[in-house]
Design a protein around this motif. Structure first.
Motif, PDB file in Angstrom:
ATOM      1  N   PHE A   1      34.943  42.479  37.957  1.00 24.68           N
ATOM      2  CA  PHE A   1      35.830  41.751  37.053  1.00 24.68           C
ATOM      3  C   PHE A   1      35.154  40.471  36.548  1.00 24.68           C
ATOM      4  N   LEU A   2      33.845  40.356  36.674  1.00 26.25           N
ATOM      5  CA  LEU A   2      33.142  39.104  36.385  1.00 26.25           C
ATOM      6  C   LEU A   2      33.370  38.582  34.964  1.00 26.25           C
ATOM      7  N   THR A   3      33.457  39.439  33.982  1.00 31.67           N
ATOM      8  CA  THR A   3      33.659  38.965  32.608  1.00 31.67           C
ATOM      9  C   THR A   3      35.048  39.316  32.073  1.00 31.67           C
ATOM     10  N   ALA A   4      35.918  39.850  32.931  1.00 27.79           N
ATOM     11  CA  ALA A   4      37.298  40.148  32.531  1.00 27.79           C
ATOM     12  C   ALA A   4      38.112  38.857  32.550  1.00 27.79           C
ATOM     13  N   LYS A   5      39.227  38.869  31.858  1.00 25.95           N
ATOM     14  CA  LYS A   5      40.084  37.683  31.862  1.00 25.95           C
ATOM     15  C   LYS A   5      41.555  38.082  31.896  1.00 25.95           C
ATOM     16  N   ASN A   6      42.381  37.134  32.283  1.00 24.26           N
ATOM     17  CA  ASN A   6      43.836  37.271  32.310  1.00 24.26           C
ATOM     18  C   ASN A   6      44.347  38.355  33.253  1.00 24.26           C
ATOM     19  N   TYR A   7      43.659  38.554  34.357  1.00 25.48           N
ATOM     20  CA  TYR A   7      44.149  39.527  35.335  1.00 25.48           C
ATOM     21  C   TYR A   7      44.894  38.805  36.450  1.00 25.48           C
ATOM     22  N   ASN A   8      45.822  39.519  37.068  1.00 27.68           N
ATOM     23  CA  ASN A   8      46.594  38.989  38.188  1.00 27.68           C
ATOM     24  C   ASN A   8      46.641  40.085  39.237  1.00 27.68           C
ATOM     25  N   ILE A   9      45.881  39.912  40.324  1.00 32.08           N
ATOM     26  CA  ILE A   9      45.740  40.959  41.341  1.00 32.08           C
ATOM     27  C   ILE A   9      46.140  40.402  42.696  1.00 32.08           C
ATOM     28  N   ASP A  10      47.091  41.042  43.334  1.00 32.86           N
ATOM     29  CA  ASP A  10      47.541  40.639  44.666  1.00 32.86           C
ATOM     30  C   ASP A  10      46.661  41.347  45.700  1.00 32.86           C
ATOM     31  N   PRO A  11      45.840  40.590  46.460  1.00 28.69           N
ATOM     32  CA  PRO A  11      44.944  41.226  47.434  1.00 28.69           C
ATOM     33  C   PRO A  11      45.689  41.883  48.595  1.00 28.69           C
ATOM     34  N   GLU A  12      46.941  41.570  48.782  1.00 24.49           N
ATOM     35  CA  GLU A  12      47.716  42.205  49.843  1.00 24.49           C
ATOM     36  C   GLU A  12      48.289  43.551  49.410  1.00 24.49           C
ATOM     37  N   ARG A  13      48.294  43.812  48.105  1.00 22.28           N
ATOM     38  CA  ARG A  13      48.844  45.073  47.598  1.00 22.28           C
ATOM     39  C   ARG A  13      47.782  45.985  47.001  1.00 22.28           C
ATOM     40  N   ASN A  14      46.513  45.559  47.061  1.00 28.19           N
ATOM     41  CA  ASN A  14      45.416  46.327  46.482  1.00 28.19           C
ATOM     42  C   ASN A  14      44.191  46.211  47.379  1.00 28.19           C
ATOM     43  N   ASN A  15      43.355  47.247  47.376  1.00 28.23           N
ATOM     44  CA  ASN A  15      42.095  47.207  48.120  1.00 28.23           C
ATOM     45  C   ASN A  15      41.055  46.558  47.212  1.00 28.23           C
ATOM     46  N   ILE A  16      40.641  45.323  47.541  1.00 30.20           N
ATOM     47  CA  ILE A  16      39.664  44.617  46.710  1.00 30.20           C
ATOM     48  C   ILE A  16      38.332  44.409  47.436  1.00 30.20           C
TER      49      ILE A  16
END
Length: 61
Positions: free
Chosen positions: A36-51
């Protein structure tokens, strides 16, 4: 890719290059190794997704 629902998706090792993810949903998704290095405007909950090993930028757009 605005307003996209990525719920329950396996996006392992994907690259979101220069992508605007405004209003996109990530819920119970496999984001292992995603770039996601050059992506923008994301909202990711690390407790609900495997990151594990996902790459994020601290840059403010």
């Amino acid at each position: 890719m605005k307003d996209t629902d990525f719920s329950e998706c396996d996006l392992t090792n994907s690259v979101f290059k220069n992508v605007d993810l405004a209003n996109s949903i990530f819920s119970n998704s496999n984001l292992k190794g995603v770039n996601f290095l050059t992506a923008k405007n994301y909202n990711i909950d690390p407790e609900r997704n495997n990151i594990m090993k996902a790459k994020f930028s601290l840059m403010v757009w």
